[in-house]
Design an enzyme around this catalytic site. Structure first.
Site, PDB file in Angstrom:
ATOM      1  N   GLU A  99       0.833  -1.194   0.000  1.00 38.10           N
ATOM      2  CA  GLU A  99       0.000   0.000   0.000  1.00 38.10           C
ATOM      3  C   GLU A  99       0.868   1.244   0.000  1.00 38.10           C
ATOM      4  O   GLU A  99       1.970   1.235   0.540  1.00 38.10           O
ATOM      5  CB  GLU A  99      -0.838   0.051   1.272  1.00 38.10           C
ATOM      6  CG  GLU A  99      -1.611  -1.207   1.511  1.00 38.10           C
ATOM      7  CD  GLU A  99      -2.313  -1.189   2.859  1.00 38.10           C
ATOM      8  OE1 GLU A  99      -2.862  -2.210   3.232  1.00 38.10           O
ATOM      9  OE2 GLU A  99      -2.305  -0.143   3.527  1.00 38.10           O
ATOM     10  N   CYS A 112       3.322   8.531   1.464  1.00 40.23           N
ATOM     11  CA  CYS A 112       3.701   7.560   2.491  1.00 40.23           C
ATOM     12  C   CYS A 112       3.952   6.230   1.770  1.00 40.23           C
ATOM     13  O   CYS A 112       3.061   5.694   1.120  1.00 40.23           O
ATOM     14  CB  CYS A 112       2.566   7.447   3.506  1.00 40.23           C
ATOM     15  SG  CYS A 112       2.880   6.237   4.785  1.00 40.23           S
ATOM     16  N   CYS A 119       5.773  -7.073   7.351  1.00 45.35           N
ATOM     17  CA  CYS A 119       6.789  -6.501   8.228  1.00 45.35           C
ATOM     18  C   CYS A 119       7.191  -7.564   9.239  1.00 45.35           C
ATOM     19  O   CYS A 119       6.352  -8.326   9.715  1.00 45.35           O
ATOM     20  CB  CYS A 119       6.243  -5.273   8.950  1.00 45.35           C
ATOM     21  SG  CYS A 119       7.499  -4.437   9.970  1.00 45.35           S
ATOM     22  N   CYS A 123       5.214  -5.406  15.846  1.00 48.99           N
ATOM     23  CA  CYS A 123       4.571  -4.482  16.797  1.00 48.99           C
ATOM     24  C   CYS A 123       3.113  -4.931  16.972  1.00 48.99           C
ATOM     25  O   CYS A 123       2.397  -5.125  15.986  1.00 48.99           O
ATOM     26  CB  CYS A 123       4.645  -3.049  16.292  1.00 48.99           C
ATOM     27  SG  CYS A 123       6.347  -2.510  16.022  1.00 48.99           S
ATOM     28  N   CYS A 126      -0.061  -3.198  15.185  1.00 47.08           N
ATOM     29  CA  CYS A 126       0.053  -2.757  13.790  1.00 47.08           C
ATOM     30  C   CYS A 126      -0.437  -3.831  12.839  1.00 47.08           C
ATOM     31  O   CYS A 126      -0.125  -5.017  13.008  1.00 47.08           O
ATOM     32  CB  CYS A 126       1.513  -2.411  13.492  1.00 47.08           C
ATOM     33  SG  CYS A 126       1.830  -1.982  11.768  1.00 47.08           S
ATOM     34  N   GLY A 168       6.265  -2.178   6.421  1.00 46.78           N
ATOM     35  CA  GLY A 168       7.640  -2.645   6.471  1.00 46.78           C
ATOM     36  C   GLY A 168       8.545  -1.802   7.341  1.00 46.78           C
ATOM     37  O   GLY A 168       8.185  -0.711   7.775  1.00 46.78           O
ATOM     38  N   GLU A 169       9.729  -2.339   7.589  1.00 46.70           N
ATOM     39  CA  GLU A 169      10.740  -1.636   8.368  1.00 46.70           C
ATOM     40  C   GLU A 169      11.827  -1.174   7.391  1.00 46.70           C
ATOM     41  O   GLU A 169      12.612  -1.990   6.900  1.00 46.70           O
ATOM     42  CB  GLU A 169      11.311  -2.578   9.444  1.00 46.70           C
ATOM     43  CG  GLU A 169      12.557  -2.080  10.138  1.00 46.70           C
ATOM     44  CD  GLU A 169      12.468  -0.642  10.666  1.00 46.70           C
ATOM     45  OE1 GLU A 169      11.437  -0.272  11.266  1.00 46.70           O
ATOM     46  OE2 GLU A 169      13.431   0.126  10.445  1.00 46.70           O
ATOM     47  N   SER A 223      10.195   5.147  16.183  1.00 45.30           N
ATOM     48  CA  SER A 223       8.922   4.722  16.769  1.00 45.30           C
ATOM     49  C   SER A 223       9.165   4.222  18.182  1.00 45.30           C
ATOM     50  O   SER A 223       9.609   3.109  18.386  1.00 45.30           O
ATOM     51  CB  SER A 223       8.303   3.612  15.911  1.00 45.30           C
ATOM     52  OG  SER A 223       7.924   4.145  14.664  1.00 45.30           O
ATOM     53  N   HIS A 225       6.882   4.571  21.254  1.00 42.42           N
ATOM     54  CA  HIS A 225       5.650   3.935  21.734  1.00 42.42           C
ATOM     55  C   HIS A 225       5.608   3.580  23.208  1.00 42.42           C
ATOM     56  O   HIS A 225       4.569   3.150  23.708  1.00 42.42           O
ATOM     57  CB  HIS A 225       5.293   2.694  20.918  1.00 42.42           C
ATOM     58  CG  HIS A 225       5.274   2.911  19.442  1.00 42.42           C
ATOM     59  ND1 HIS A 225       4.909   4.107  18.861  1.00 42.42           N
ATOM     60  CD2 HIS A 225       5.584   2.084  18.405  1.00 42.42           C
ATOM     61  CE1 HIS A 225       4.997   3.998  17.543  1.00 42.42           C
ATOM     62  NE2 HIS A 225       5.401   2.796  17.246  1.00 42.42           N
ATOM     63  N   ASN A 299      -5.081   4.229  15.448  1.00 42.85           N
ATOM     64  CA  ASN A 299      -6.058   4.024  14.393  1.00 42.85           C
ATOM     65  C   ASN A 299      -6.479   2.554  14.483  1.00 42.85           C
ATOM     66  O   ASN A 299      -5.690   1.675  14.149  1.00 42.85           O
ATOM     67  CB  ASN A 299      -5.350   4.312  13.066  1.00 42.85           C
ATOM     68  CG  ASN A 299      -6.316   4.691  11.974  1.00 42.85           C
ATOM     69  OD1 ASN A 299      -7.528   4.472  12.087  1.00 42.85           O
ATOM     70  ND2 ASN A 299      -5.795   5.240  10.916  1.00 42.85           N
ATOM     71  N   CYS A 342      -1.201   1.921   7.930  1.00 43.33           N
ATOM     72  CA  CYS A 342      -0.412   0.928   7.209  1.00 43.33           C
ATOM     73  C   CYS A 342      -0.966  -0.481   7.314  1.00 43.33           C
ATOM     74  O   CYS A 342      -1.284  -0.962   8.380  1.00 43.33           O
ATOM     75  CB  CYS A 342       1.021   0.951   7.715  1.00 43.33           C
ATOM     76  SG  CYS A 342       1.170   1.618   9.373  1.00 43.33           S
TER      77      CYS A 342
END
Ligand code: SAH
Length: 362
Positions: A99, A112, A119, A123, A126, A168-169, A223, A225, A299, A342
């Site tokens: 995406e 983006c 990934c 996480c 996600c 992805g990372e 990131s 968190h 989200n 994502c």
């Protein structure tokens, strides 16, 4: 990871643009300006087909079409939200799906971009990592996302920002990411200032150090968190073998080498990392740093138990950070109606809907 290429597909012109075009020009004994013309068509004039490159002789255009693929992906889905956000779900030539998103905010046109199929970081909140990582994207596949999104712009609009915040990372696919960002940055590429290009990472210290050594002009977003290792280990499992201290050391080094102000991202999850104590710990952790803390209210992802904090909890969290002297930005939720976070759209198309529908008779 080698790419499956069952059909002996033609080389992708966007994968190493200079090398590909230089080799082509040499093979046909064409003058160098031909490659500059093609570059200009691809990046500045937003050509979507070889035949649009009208200052090339028709024979040359046909030759290019016979030797290279310009696009390797297919648009599976193109969604548009009322706020101007547009999202593409792309199918790669081996069937994988990724995406990418275009965000419009006043004069800003931010894209983006994804760096991997899936990934591997895991996480827990996600959508991208729920099924692990399939493979790295090629540099060409990353550039292709940029050009496909650019082609959605009106004539008077111009891309202004690139963020590697899709699936992805990016630092787990460093070479391809750096090669593609070079195309975003070059004056004969998309010509976007390094200050407006951001690599978002889960925080891989060795890779952050490599980027610092490369003298890359890009911004780094980390990131975070969580304000302590115990909580971060739960939310970001790879933290277990890394730890906040090593991440902050690498981040500080990146800042001192690049002079680029750091960004820390903090996804706010109700009742999990949004308590006043977390905010106070975050202030202590980041005190004295020339950093921006980017708070992203969660989200929601279908099937995951995490929730967005209430506006009151968000406000209280923000006030503690600001009172502690941090520079804070709360990211607006853009495009959430089209599942722009994502990995979400990809899941919608891969799985039968599991959410209950409201069709049963009362
Ligand atoms: N792997 C990179 C890029 C990931 S996407 C990284 O970890 O930074 C960019 C940001 O969006 C990350 O901070 C990620 O944690 C966050 N994110 C992921 N899913 C989200 C969701 N459902 N709601 C809000 N932010 C999310």
């Amino acid at each position: 990871m080698p790419l499956k290429n069952p059909d002996n597909l033609l080389p992708h012109v966007l994968d190493g643009v200079d090398e590909t075009l230089d080799a082509w020009a040499e093979k046909h004994a064409y003058p160098q300006f031909r490659t500059r013309q093609i570059r200009k068509w691809l990046f500045a004039q937003r050509a979507t087909d070889w035949q649009q490159m009208t200052d090339l002789p028709a024979a040359v255009r046909n030759e290019l079409a016979g030797e290279f693929r310009l696009w390797t992906t297919e648009v599976v889905r193109h969604t548009q939200a009322d706020d101007g956000t547009e999202k593409l779900l792309l199918r790669l030539s081996d069937g994988g799906q990724i995406e990418c998103v275009l965000l419009r905010d006043r004069a800003r046109r931010t894209i983006c971009i994804s760096s991997q199929v899936g990934c591997g970081m895991g996480c827990v909140f996600c959508a991208s990592g729920l099924d692990g990582v399939d493979r790295n994207l090629t540099a060409g596949e990353i550039v292709e996302q940029m050009l496909r999104l650019q082609s959605l712009l009106g004539e008077e609009e111009r891309l202004s920002h690139v963020v590697m915040m899709g699936m992805g990372e990016p630092l787990a696919n460093l070479d391809a990411v750096m090669a593609s960002l070079a195309e975003a940055h070059r004056s004969d590429g998309l010509d976007i200032s390094g200050r407006r290009i951001t690599i978002s990472t889960v925080g891989l210290p060795a890779a952050i150090d490599r980027v610092a050594q490369m003298d890359a002009p890009y911004r780094l977003a980390i990131s975070l968190h969580a304000p302590n290792d115990a909580l971060r280990n739960q939310l970001v499992p790879v933290n277990d073998r890394i730890g906040l201290e090593a991440i902050l050391a690498a981040a500080d080094n990146y800042f001192s080498v690049s002079g680029r102000r750091l960004t820390f991202e903090y996804v706010l999850l109700a009742q999990i990392n949004d308590q006043p104590e977390h905010a106070r710990q975050l202030v202590r952790l980041l005190a004295g740093r020339e950093a921006l803390i980017n708070v992203i209210p969660y989200n929601p992802v279908a099937g995951l138990p995490y929730k967005t904090p209430t506006p009151e909890a968000q406000k209280a969290f923000r006030e503690i950070l600001e009172a502690g002297g941090l520079r804070v930005r709360f990211r607006h939720r853009k495009g959430d109606r089209i599942d722009a976070a994502c990995g979400q759209l990809r899941r919608l198309t891969r799985e039968p809907p599991t959410r209950p529908t409201a069709v049963e008779a009362p």
